[in-house]
Scaffold this motif. Structure first.
Motif, PDB file in Angstrom:
ATOM      1  N   MET A   1       0.861  -1.203   0.000  1.00 59.87           N
ATOM      2  CA  MET A   1       0.000   0.000   0.000  1.00 59.87           C
ATOM      3  C   MET A   1       0.887   1.239   0.000  1.00 59.87           C
ATOM      4  N   GLY A   2       0.656   2.156  -0.938  1.00 55.20           N
ATOM      5  CA  GLY A   2       1.465   3.358  -1.049  1.00 55.20           C
ATOM      6  C   GLY A   2       1.012   4.450  -0.096  1.00 55.20           C
ATOM      7  N   THR A   3       1.958   5.375   0.187  1.00 52.52           N
ATOM      8  CA  THR A   3       1.700   6.471   1.111  1.00 52.52           C
ATOM      9  C   THR A   3       2.301   7.754   0.551  1.00 52.52           C
ATOM     10  N   PHE A   4       1.615   8.871   0.747  1.00 56.48           N
ATOM     11  CA  PHE A   4       2.172  10.187   0.468  1.00 56.48           C
ATOM     12  C   PHE A   4       2.627  10.810   1.777  1.00 56.48           C
ATOM     13  N   LYS A   5       3.838  11.343   1.773  1.00 58.30           N
ATOM     14  CA  LYS A   5       4.340  12.138   2.889  1.00 58.30           C
ATOM     15  C   LYS A   5       4.353  13.587   2.423  1.00 58.30           C
ATOM     16  N   ILE A   6       3.650  14.459   3.128  1.00 58.69           N
ATOM     17  CA  ILE A   6       3.412  15.826   2.658  1.00 58.69           C
ATOM     18  C   ILE A   6       3.836  16.827   3.731  1.00 58.69           C
ATOM     19  N   GLU A   7       4.723  17.726   3.348  1.00 62.86           N
ATOM     20  CA  GLU A   7       5.095  18.826   4.235  1.00 62.86           C
ATOM     21  C   GLU A   7       4.268  20.037   3.829  1.00 62.86           C
ATOM     22  N   GLY A   8       3.344  20.422   4.673  1.00 68.13           N
ATOM     23  CA  GLY A   8       2.392  21.465   4.319  1.00 68.13           C
ATOM     24  C   GLY A   8       2.871  22.861   4.648  1.00 68.13           C
ATOM     25  N   GLY A   9       2.030  23.829   4.299  1.00 69.57           N
ATOM     26  CA  GLY A   9       2.305  25.213   4.655  1.00 69.57           C
ATOM     27  C   GLY A   9       3.154  25.976   3.661  1.00 69.57           C
ATOM     28  N   HIS A  10       3.398  25.426   2.472  1.00 66.46           N
ATOM     29  CA  HIS A  10       4.221  26.111   1.478  1.00 66.46           C
ATOM     30  C   HIS A  10       3.342  26.690   0.370  1.00 66.46           C
ATOM     31  N   GLN A  11       3.672  27.892  -0.064  1.00 61.67           N
ATOM     32  CA  GLN A  11       2.993  28.467  -1.226  1.00 61.67           C
ATOM     33  C   GLN A  11       3.529  27.814  -2.497  1.00 61.67           C
ATOM     34  N   LEU A  12       2.649  27.590  -3.442  1.00 63.86           N
ATOM     35  CA  LEU A  12       3.030  27.009  -4.722  1.00 63.86           C
ATOM     36  C   LEU A  12       3.014  28.113  -5.781  1.00 63.86           C
ATOM     37  N   LYS A  13       3.649  27.848  -6.905  1.00 63.42           N
ATOM     38  CA  LYS A  13       3.652  28.860  -7.965  1.00 63.42           C
ATOM     39  C   LYS A  13       3.970  28.199  -9.297  1.00 63.42           C
ATOM     40  N   GLY A  14       3.284  28.643 -10.349  1.00 66.01           N
ATOM     41  CA  GLY A  14       3.580  28.137 -11.683  1.00 66.01           C
ATOM     42  C   GLY A  14       2.312  27.793 -12.434  1.00 66.01           C
ATOM     43  N   SER A  15       2.452  26.899 -13.386  1.00 65.22           N
ATOM     44  CA  SER A  15       1.296  26.489 -14.192  1.00 65.22           C
ATOM     45  C   SER A  15       1.187  24.975 -14.182  1.00 65.22           C
ATOM     46  N   ILE A  16      -0.028  24.515 -14.356  1.00 61.74           N
ATOM     47  CA  ILE A  16      -0.298  23.078 -14.368  1.00 61.74           C
ATOM     48  C   ILE A  16      -1.371  22.807 -15.419  1.00 61.74           C
ATOM     49  N   GLN A  17      -1.172  21.754 -16.188  1.00 61.71           N
ATOM     50  CA  GLN A  17      -2.134  21.414 -17.244  1.00 61.71           C
ATOM     51  C   GLN A  17      -2.954  20.211 -16.814  1.00 61.71           C
ATOM     52  N   PRO A  18      -4.272  20.305 -16.918  1.00 64.52           N
ATOM     53  CA  PRO A  18      -5.101  19.160 -16.533  1.00 64.52           C
ATOM     54  C   PRO A  18      -4.921  17.990 -17.482  1.00 64.52           C
ATOM     55  N   GLN A  19      -5.059  16.802 -16.948  1.00 62.76           N
ATOM     56  CA  GLN A  19      -5.004  15.582 -17.749  1.00 62.76           C
ATOM     57  C   GLN A  19      -6.274  15.448 -18.578  1.00 62.76           C
TER      58      GLN A  19
END
Length: 436
Positions: free
Chosen positions: A1-19
């Motif tokens: 079973m896979g797991t995501f480890k996420i460090e929160g609280g950061h602002q993101l920036k840039g562009s993202i294209q939907p699938q």
């Protein structure tokens, strides 16, 4: 079973294209069974549910060739129909909700279609009655093995008819349309679903030689034809992903551009997010979301009463985005009532958000009231498990906005609907790691 480890609280920036759109792909891929000629499909998302369906089609005997990223050719000119009654198929078909939509094309072209009771999200009951009642109306004989939970429909020749659907089911409408295009005579489907993805299916079928009118309305009229030919088809961007990225930008106070969104097919989605106070700017066919450094404020109704956001058949708001709306509201100024009408288990993930510090009152299985923090109190990191695709992404958005390091288990649920989500989020600055 896979797991995501996420460090929160950061602002993101840039562009993202939907699938490419997951819900469109599951319909379009089944439609290749209607013709022995070559069909080319582009912008297919590389996600678990779609890949399972491609594997199932290959086992059924469809010749499949990958010709580029997200582009495949399909040719169903020599199918192995014995596979449909094999033990292997009974296992393969159960692993995917969208497998139900192979029944209509197979029934229309070969006179028989079988399917085990399909699986999918654990979000409550999802009836199959609309599918089979529609096929029975076209002249099919229905059988069901309760012991094996195996459904079957058979017919020497389908015949067009008038039908009023009990519910405007998207997959049910798709299945009936795919059967009716090869039926004898005229079929009228009233209370048909009219989502953009269903419109895409109808347009594709018309290019293959079908005669479908009323596309985009809730009444479809289909004049049956004897055969269909090949075609090329490119899928729309995934509107659920687009809504997810809007919510992500707001929650993390990030400036994001979502590219190539096909604005004209988004319906009320941008305006519903605007009701939460989120600024959404149109730049050509892109969505630009500025950083909400001062937060965002939920609107009230004209009479001053609390805003209610609920799902409804298209052109109403899609139920797949209510989980995102609920999460985004946790940091807004004001309150909102989220009313999920369609599935009785879809709001049960809110206990995870409450553990993170969100103010949510679960009124009943269908309704939750959210009292926003206005960022005066951030969500707190925790360990969670993804119960379904949309709740999983909602929890992921919550974790990216939270203070500290969160873990999300059972991320296979997220992978069912989102292509390489961790890689794409890292590209815009997210601190997310996949642990197998």
């Amino acid at each position: 079973m896979g797991t995501f480890k996420i460090e929160g609280g950061h602002q993101l920036k840039g562009s993202i294209q939907p699938q490419g759109a997951k819900n469109e792909a599951l319909q379009i891929l089944c439609a290749v069974l209607l013709t022995p000629e070559l069909v080319t499909i582009n912008n297919i998302p590389d996600i678990v549910d779609v890949n399972k369906l491609i594997s199932l089609l290959r086992k059924l005997g469809v010749k499949i060739e990958k010709i580029g990223h997200g582009s495949y050719t399909f040719q169903a000119d020599n199918l192995n129909l014995d596979y449909l009654e094999s033990d292997e198929f009974k296992v393969d078909g159960r692993g995917l909700r969208g497998s139900i939509m192979i029944v209509g094309p197979l029934l229309a072209r070969f006179g028989k279609g079988y399917i085990p009771k399909p699986g999918g999200d654990k979000i409550g009951r999802r009836r199959l009655d609309t599918h089979f009642e529609g096929l029975i109306n076209l002249g099919a004989k229905f059988r069901y093995s309760r012991e094996e939970q195996f459904y079957g429909v058979e017919a020497d020749k389908l015949k067009g008819t008038y039908m009023l659907l009990e519910e405007a089911s998207v997959t049910g409408t798709a299945n009936i349309v795919m059967a009716a295009v090869l039926a004898e005579g005229k079929t009228t489907i009233y209370n048909a679903a009219c989502e953009p993805y269903l419109q895409q299916l109808c347009k594709m079928l018309n290019r293959m030689g079908a005669k479908i009118s009323g596309v985009g309305s809730n009444m479809l009229i289909i004049d049956g034809v004897e055969t269909l030919g090949g075609t090329d088809h490119t899928m729309l961007p995934d509107m659920i992903e687009i809504g997810s990225w809007i919510g992500l930008a707001a929650m993390t106070k990030s400036e994001l551009t979502i590219t190539n969104v096909s604005w004209d097919d988004l319906g009320v989605i941008p305006n519903v997010f605007r009701k939460l106070g989120i600024t959404i700017e149109r730049e050509g066919d892109n969505i630009h979301i500025p950083a909400h450094t001062n937060g965002y404020e939920i609107q009230s109704f004209i009479d001053g009463s609390i805003l209610t956001i609920s799902d409804a058949p298209w052109p109403g708001f899609t139920p797949d985005l209510l989980s995102i709306i609920l999460v985004v509201a946790t940091q807004a100024r004001g309150s909102v009532l989220v009313h999920q009408k369609m599935f009785e288990s879809r709001l049960f993930f809110v206990d995870k958000l409450i553990d993170m510090g969100a103010k949510i009152i679960l009124c009943d299985p269908h309704r939750a009231t959210v009292i926003g923090h206005d960022y005066k109190s951030t969500l707190k990191a925790t360990t969670m498990t993804s119960p379904d695709i949309r709740a999983g992404v909602s929890l992921l958005i919550a974790a990216l906005s939270a203070k500290g390091t969160s873990t999300i288990q059972n991320i296979e649920q997220i992978d069912r609907g989102y292509e390489r989500i961790d890689e794409r989020l890292r590209a815009i600055g997210a601190k997310i790691e996949r642990i197998n």
